[in-house]
Structure formats: C-alpha cells, structure tokens
Design a protein around this motif. Structure first.
Motif, short mmCIF file in Angstrom:
data_model
loop_
_atom_site.label_atom_id
_atom_site.label_comp_id
_atom_site.label_asym_id
_atom_site.label_seq_id
_atom_site.Cartn_x
_atom_site.Cartn_y
_atom_site.Cartn_z
N VAL A 139 -32.31 122.26 62.27
CA VAL A 139 -32.46 120.96 62.92
C VAL A 139 -33.45 121.17 64.06
N THR A 140 -34.55 120.42 64.04
CA THR A 140 -35.62 120.63 65.01
C THR A 140 -35.83 119.36 65.83
N LEU A 141 -35.83 119.50 67.16
CA LEU A 141 -36.11 118.41 68.07
C LEU A 141 -37.43 118.70 68.78
N THR A 163 -42.18 121.52 69.21
CA THR A 163 -40.78 121.90 69.05
C THR A 163 -40.23 122.48 70.36
N LYS A 164 -39.10 121.92 70.81
CA LYS A 164 -38.42 122.40 72.00
C LYS A 164 -37.04 122.97 71.71
N PHE A 165 -36.40 122.50 70.63
CA PHE A 165 -35.04 122.95 70.31
C PHE A 165 -34.92 123.03 68.80
N ALA A 166 -34.38 124.16 68.34
CA ALA A 166 -34.18 124.32 66.89
C ALA A 166 -32.95 125.17 66.65
N ILE A 214 -29.30 129.14 68.27
CA ILE A 214 -30.32 128.15 68.61
C ILE A 214 -31.53 128.85 69.19
N ASP A 215 -32.67 128.16 69.11
CA ASP A 215 -33.92 128.66 69.67
C ASP A 215 -34.48 127.57 70.57
#
Length: 313
Positions: A177-179, A185-188, A194-195
């Motif tokens: 799930v990528t935001l 990309t800031k959150f994945a 999480i990254d």
C-alpha cells in the motif's frame, strides 16, 4: 386493373372496403367486412371509378358511412376499389408505464444519461448507496448509508488526480500500500513492516504512556558531544559528571522515569547514572542528570553514557 393516379403501394394502415355494385343512384353504403365503415373524411378515401382516381369533395363526398358521388352512376359504371386510411389515435405514455421489457438490451447509451447538480443517483432497495454532485460546495459524493460497509474491490486500486497524471494512493493486490505526496512516495507497507521516506512528525498524545519517550547517547570525556538521540533537543555540560537534558516534546508532568548506563574505557571504575543532588532534578522540559561513582559518590565524566526516559507526553 390499371388506374390513373398516385402509387398507393407504400401507404400504411389502409383497408380495402367491400365491393360495391353500382346502379342508378349516387349514394352507396361503405362496408368493411360487412360492417358499416365511417371514414374520418372524404380525403381519407382513395376511390377508383372506371379506372380513374376520383377527387375528394369534387367527385364525391362522404356522410357518416355512405359515399355520395357528384352525379348518379349507372349499372355499367364500375367502382374498382375504395381504400380507406384508418385514423390513428396517439396517446401520451403515462408516468411510470414504461418498463424494462419495452427497452432493448444496450438501448440506453451514455449520451442519453445525464444527472444534473444536486440530483441523487440512488442504488439499492433502501437507497443505501448514493452518488451525487453538490453544487453549493462543488463536491462530488459516493455515500453509503446502509448498515454494512462500502466495499471498493479490485486487484490493484489507484487513486489518481483529475488529469490522470499523478497517483495519490496505490493499493496492490497481495502487495504494498503506497501513499504519495505530490506523486512522490512517502509511506509504503512492505512484507516486513513499513517504509517511510522523509521526517516523521508526532504530535500530542500520539506518544502513548509506558513507552520510551526520549533517549540520548553522549560522550563526556574530552570534547563533549552527542552521538545520537530521540526527542532530545539539546544537552548541556553542567560540570564534571553533570548534564541537563532538554526535551523536544515536553512531558505531561514531572513524574516521568529516567535510567541509564555508563562505560569507562580507561579504567574499571564503577559509576551509575542518577538524578542530580538538587531540589528539583526533573521538569517537564529538562532533566538534571549526573554520573556518580558507586563507591564514593564522586562526580565522574564517562566516555559512554546512555539515558532513557519514560512517561506521559
């Protein structure tokens, strides 16, 4: 037989009236299948007499179910045929009277579907799902008002901008799930956690109780320096063995806990980390800490000090 006049082969909704035997009279009954026929007008009849199409209102007229020629005929005259145009009654389709059986499959195209502002497309027996555009706010809504969930299902689901040039969020089937922020990309999520790309800012009660809220690792021998820290804005050298630790996010009260360890690389002298011997060693923003010898309580500078703080923030 042949006749003079217009071609009638393509006229619709016409009936051939019963044959008429002529005699020395101008008036004859009009019958259709033995039943009196009342034409709507003389012009609605096509009359062939002796092979010639007659002119309505001039060569003949009609009165109820009779035809009246302009002069009496004789038994030698022949009425070849009389075609009657039957009247068609047009009625307005009543509201709600057209059902799905009157519509052919795929008959309604997208060009025929238009829902104006503030009109709601309701789906479901109880109008559980509503889709509409609100003119006052210029916002569009997909609203689920039923007792269950609004499910958006798909192998891969993307949220894109209006121009379809940037991805805002990407949900992959059996994957990440990528935001994104501005297409970056800031959150994945990953298979192990999480990254996060960039800084993490935590506000208010997001730091719950019972967790490590701040820590610092620093050097006191020689050049005073901080190796690494969390939620510590600065640390000041207050003399041999003494430091003040200043927090980035203040504690809710001064009842938090502190503990630490030290290491001397140059000797085997034992020491511990404790509160300074002052009246108020702790405040919500600063902790006054000290390194003291375990046998004689003497102040000592250590080359490796770690202090951990826990409490409410």
């Amino acid at each position: 037989m042949a006749y003079i006049g217009r071609d009638i082969s393509n006229l619709s909704d016409r009936a051939v009236l019963d044959n008429i035997t002529t005699s020395a009279t101008a008036t004859y009954n009009l019958l259709l299948n033995g039943v009196a026929f009342v034409p709507s007008s003389a012009e609605s009849l096509t009359v062939s007499l002796n092979g010639i199409i007659q002119k309505p209102q001039s060569s003949y007229s009609v009165s109820n179910s009779t035809i009246v020629f302009d002069s009496p005929l004789t038994s030698s005259d022949s009425i070849d045929f009389i075609l009657a145009e039957r009247a068609i009654t047009l009625t307005t389709v009543g509201s709600g009277s057209v059902g799905t059986s009157q519509l052919a499959d795929s008959a309604v195209t997208t060009s025929k579907i238009s829902i104006p502002d503030d009109a709601v497309l309701n789906i479901g027996t109880g109008n559980d799902l509503a889709i509409y555009h609100e003119s006052s706010s210029n916002k569009s809504y997909i609203k689920e008002s039923g007792s269950a969930d609004l499910v958006i299902a798909g192998n891969d689901i993307l949220f894109r901008n209006t121009d379809d040039t940037e991805t805002m969020a990407y949900f992959q089937n059996n994957g990440a799930v990528t935001l994104k922020y501005d297409h970056s990309t800031k959150f994945a999520t990953t298979s192990t956690g999480i990254d996060v790309t960039g800084a993490i800012t935590v506000n208010g009660s997001a730091l719950g109780g019972g967790q490590t809220k701040a820590w610092v690792n620093f050097e006191m021998v020689g050049t005073f320096s901080v190796r690494d820290s969390f939620n510590v804005s600065s640390i000041s050298d207050e003399g041999t063995g003494d430091v003040n630790v200043n927090f980035t996010t203040a504690f809710a009260n001064d009842d938090y806990c502190a503990g630490g360890v030290t290491r001397f690389s140059s000797s085997n002298t034992n020491a511990n980390v404790c509160y300074r011997g002052v009246s108020n060693p702790l405040s919500t923003t600063t902790a006054q800490m000290a390194v003291r010898g375990m046998t004689n309580n003497s102040a000592s500078d250590s080359d490796y000090v770690t202090i951990i703080f826990s409490g409410d923030q």
